[in-house]
Design a protein around this motif. Structure first.
Motif, PDB file in Angstrom:
ATOM      1  N   GLY A 175      36.691  33.108 -52.057  1.00  9.93           N
ATOM      2  CA  GLY A 175      35.290  33.521 -51.918  1.00  9.93           C
ATOM      3  C   GLY A 175      34.362  32.303 -51.915  1.00  9.93           C
ATOM      4  O   GLY A 175      34.696  31.241 -52.424  1.00  9.93           O
ATOM      5  N   TRP A 176      33.214  32.503 -51.355  1.00  5.07           N
ATOM      6  CA  TRP A 176      32.256  31.393 -51.308  1.00  5.07           C
ATOM      7  C   TRP A 176      31.427  31.339 -52.576  1.00  5.07           C
ATOM      8  O   TRP A 176      30.682  30.394 -52.804  1.00  5.07           O
ATOM      9  N   TRP A 177      31.524  32.354 -53.405  1.00  2.00           N
ATOM     10  CA  TRP A 177      30.769  32.378 -54.665  1.00  2.00           C
ATOM     11  C   TRP A 177      31.740  32.487 -55.806  1.00  2.00           C
ATOM     12  O   TRP A 177      32.676  33.252 -55.721  1.00  2.00           O
ATOM     13  N   PRO A 178      31.568  31.796 -56.835  1.00  2.00           N
ATOM     14  CA  PRO A 178      30.567  30.798 -57.191  1.00  2.00           C
ATOM     15  C   PRO A 178      30.841  29.482 -56.477  1.00  2.00           C
ATOM     16  O   PRO A 178      31.989  29.154 -56.169  1.00  2.00           O
ATOM     17  N   LEU A 179      29.789  28.768 -56.245  1.00  2.00           N
ATOM     18  CA  LEU A 179      29.877  27.496 -55.534  1.00  2.00           C
ATOM     19  C   LEU A 179      30.506  26.432 -56.418  1.00  2.00           C
ATOM     20  O   LEU A 179      30.329  26.427 -57.636  1.00  2.00           O
ATOM     21  N   ALA A 180      31.163  25.497 -55.765  1.00  2.00           N
ATOM     22  CA  ALA A 180      31.715  24.350 -56.486  1.00  2.00           C
ATOM     23  C   ALA A 180      30.565  23.424 -56.876  1.00  2.00           C
ATOM     24  O   ALA A 180      29.473  23.470 -56.303  1.00  2.00           O
ATOM     25  N   TRP A 181      30.777  22.541 -57.835  1.00  2.00           N
ATOM     26  CA  TRP A 181      29.700  21.687 -58.349  1.00  2.00           C
ATOM     27  C   TRP A 181      29.142  20.771 -57.267  1.00  2.00           C
ATOM     28  O   TRP A 181      27.956  20.441 -57.281  1.00  2.00           O
ATOM     29  N   GLY A 182      29.939  20.369 -56.303  1.00  2.00           N
ATOM     30  CA  GLY A 182      29.458  19.507 -55.226  1.00  2.00           C
ATOM     31  C   GLY A 182      28.404  20.195 -54.371  1.00  2.00           C
ATOM     32  O   GLY A 182      27.427  19.578 -53.938  1.00  2.00           O
ATOM     33  N   TRP A 183      28.615  21.502 -54.112  1.00  2.00           N
ATOM     34  CA  TRP A 183      27.632  22.248 -53.341  1.00  2.00           C
ATOM     35  C   TRP A 183      26.335  22.408 -54.120  1.00  2.00           C
ATOM     36  O   TRP A 183      25.248  22.393 -53.542  1.00  2.00           O
ATOM     37  N   TRP A 184      26.434  22.574 -55.448  1.00  2.00           N
ATOM     38  CA  TRP A 184      25.234  22.663 -56.277  1.00  2.00           C
ATOM     39  C   TRP A 184      24.454  21.350 -56.223  1.00  2.00           C
ATOM     40  O   TRP A 184      23.220  21.356 -56.154  1.00  2.00           O
ATOM     41  N   MET A 185      25.166  20.245 -56.251  1.00  2.00           N
ATOM     42  CA  MET A 185      24.509  18.933 -56.170  1.00  2.00           C
ATOM     43  C   MET A 185      23.811  18.773 -54.816  1.00  2.00           C
ATOM     44  O   MET A 185      22.684  18.306 -54.750  1.00  2.00           O
ATOM     45  N   LEU A 186      24.508  19.143 -53.751  1.00  2.00           N
ATOM     46  CA  LEU A 186      23.910  19.042 -52.415  1.00  2.00           C
ATOM     47  C   LEU A 186      22.667  19.922 -52.311  1.00  2.00           C
ATOM     48  O   LEU A 186      21.633  19.498 -51.782  1.00  2.00           O
ATOM     49  N   LEU A 187      22.748  21.131 -52.845  1.00  2.00           N
ATOM     50  CA  LEU A 187      21.603  22.031 -52.832  1.00  2.00           C
ATOM     51  C   LEU A 187      20.435  21.435 -53.619  1.00  2.00           C
ATOM     52  O   LEU A 187      19.287  21.484 -53.172  1.00  2.00           O
ATOM     53  N   ALA A 188      20.714  20.830 -54.765  1.00  2.00           N
ATOM     54  CA  ALA A 188      19.654  20.214 -55.571  1.00  2.00           C
ATOM     55  C   ALA A 188      19.013  19.051 -54.822  1.00  2.00           C
ATOM     56  O   ALA A 188      17.785  18.900 -54.821  1.00  2.00           O
ATOM     57  N   VAL A 189      19.812  18.226 -54.165  1.00  2.00           N
ATOM     58  CA  VAL A 189      19.277  17.090 -53.408  1.00  2.00           C
ATOM     59  C   VAL A 189      18.418  17.589 -52.242  1.00  2.00           C
ATOM     60  O   VAL A 189      17.338  17.053 -51.981  1.00  2.00           O
ATOM     61  N   LEU A 190      18.876  18.606 -51.542  1.00  2.00           N
ATOM     62  CA  LEU A 190      18.101  19.153 -50.430  1.00  2.00           C
ATOM     63  C   LEU A 190      16.778  19.759 -50.901  1.00  2.00           C
ATOM     64  O   LEU A 190      15.738  19.568 -50.266  1.00  2.00           O
ATOM     65  N   LEU A 191      16.803  20.483 -52.014  1.00  2.00           N
ATOM     66  CA  LEU A 191      15.563  21.042 -52.560  1.00  2.00           C
ATOM     67  C   LEU A 191      14.609  19.943 -53.010  1.00  2.00           C
ATOM     68  O   LEU A 191      13.398  20.024 -52.785  1.00  2.00           O
ATOM     69  N   LEU A 192      15.149  18.903 -53.622  1.00  2.00           N
ATOM     70  CA  LEU A 192      14.324  17.780 -54.042  1.00  2.00           C
ATOM     71  C   LEU A 192      13.701  17.076 -52.828  1.00  2.00           C
ATOM     72  O   LEU A 192      12.510  16.753 -52.834  1.00  2.00           O
ATOM     73  N   ALA A 193      14.499  16.866 -51.789  1.00  2.00           N
ATOM     74  CA  ALA A 193      13.984  16.223 -50.576  1.00  2.00           C
ATOM     75  C   ALA A 193      12.918  17.098 -49.909  1.00  2.00           C
ATOM     76  O   ALA A 193      11.879  16.590 -49.466  1.00  2.00           O
ATOM     77  N   ALA A 194      13.140  18.398 -49.855  1.00  2.00           N
ATOM     78  CA  ALA A 194      12.147  19.299 -49.259  1.00  2.00           C
ATOM     79  C   ALA A 194      10.861  19.283 -50.077  1.00  2.00           C
ATOM     80  O   ALA A 194       9.755  19.247 -49.521  1.00  2.00           O
ATOM     81  N   GLY A 195      10.981  19.299 -51.400  1.00  2.00           N
ATOM     82  CA  GLY A 195       9.800  19.229 -52.261  1.00  2.00           C
ATOM     83  C   GLY A 195       9.038  17.936 -52.074  1.00  2.00           C
ATOM     84  O   GLY A 195       7.802  17.924 -52.018  1.00  2.00           O
TER      85      GLY A 195
END
Length: 187
Positions: free
Chosen positions: A20-40
């Motif tokens: 399954g794609w959920w729950p995400l692995a920690w690497g995907w969480w890091m990528l999501l955090a970096v993308l949200l930070l960059a968008a902000g």
């Protein structure tokens, strides 16, 4: 089916459940955090730039209003002088809005050719004020019957408002001594 055949007794391969794609692995969480930070960060920079450039949008509105009033007025020297005074005042207010307050006295004291030199120095195209249609701004408001091409003056001033660069270190020599004096006083 032959009971002696060992291959016949084999059952189909039993595949495991798909991952399954959920729950995400920690690497995907890091990528999501970096993308949200960059968008902000991009949104924050866009809003900051928009706030810094607000004076340009307001100046363009005032310029359009001045031209509309000029064209609606009864043709004559009084309307021409008023239009030139409005544009001169608008340019001065725009310059003062874009520069640090410590330079306001030096810039506000400029007049005539020095004022036009400042406008040309900060303009995207050079010589539009000292030699082009903008030269009427130096003496036109004081002439009894100023003659000028309002369309080319409007285009020049509009272009200047949209694209000028007010870098305090690239101003004409008439303002630079004030930068040195004020900078030494703040040091």
């Amino acid at each position: 089916m032959n009971p002696q055949d060992p291959l016949a007794q084999l059952k189909d391969i039993h595949l495991p459940d798909p991952v399954g794609w959920w729950p995400l692995a920690w690497g995907w969480w890091m990528l999501l955090a970096v993308l949200l930070l960059a968008a902000g960060l991009l949104v924050w920079r866009w809003r900051a730039r928009r706030r810094r450039q607000q004076y340009r949008r307001e100046a363009l509105v005032v310029l359009r209003d001045a031209q509309r009033r000029y064209r609606a007025a009864t043709p004559g020297p009084e309307a021409s002088r008023r239009y030139l005074q409005d544009i001169s005042e608008l340019l001065r207010r725009t310059v003062l809005s874009g520069l640090p307050e410590r330079l306001h006295p030096a810039v506000a004291a400029l007049n005539g050719r020095q004022w036009l030199a400042l406008l040309d120095t900060t303009a995207p195209t050079k010589s539009g004020f000292e030699e082009g249609p903008g030269q009427i701004l130096a003496e036109g408001p004081y002439q009894p019957n100023p003659e000028f091409d309002d369309a080319s003056l409007y285009a020049l001033v509009s272009l200047w408002i949209k694209r000028h660069r007010l870098d305090p270190h690239h101003l004409p020599e008439t303002v630079k001594p004030e930068i040195v004096k004020k900078g030494a006083a703040h040091a």
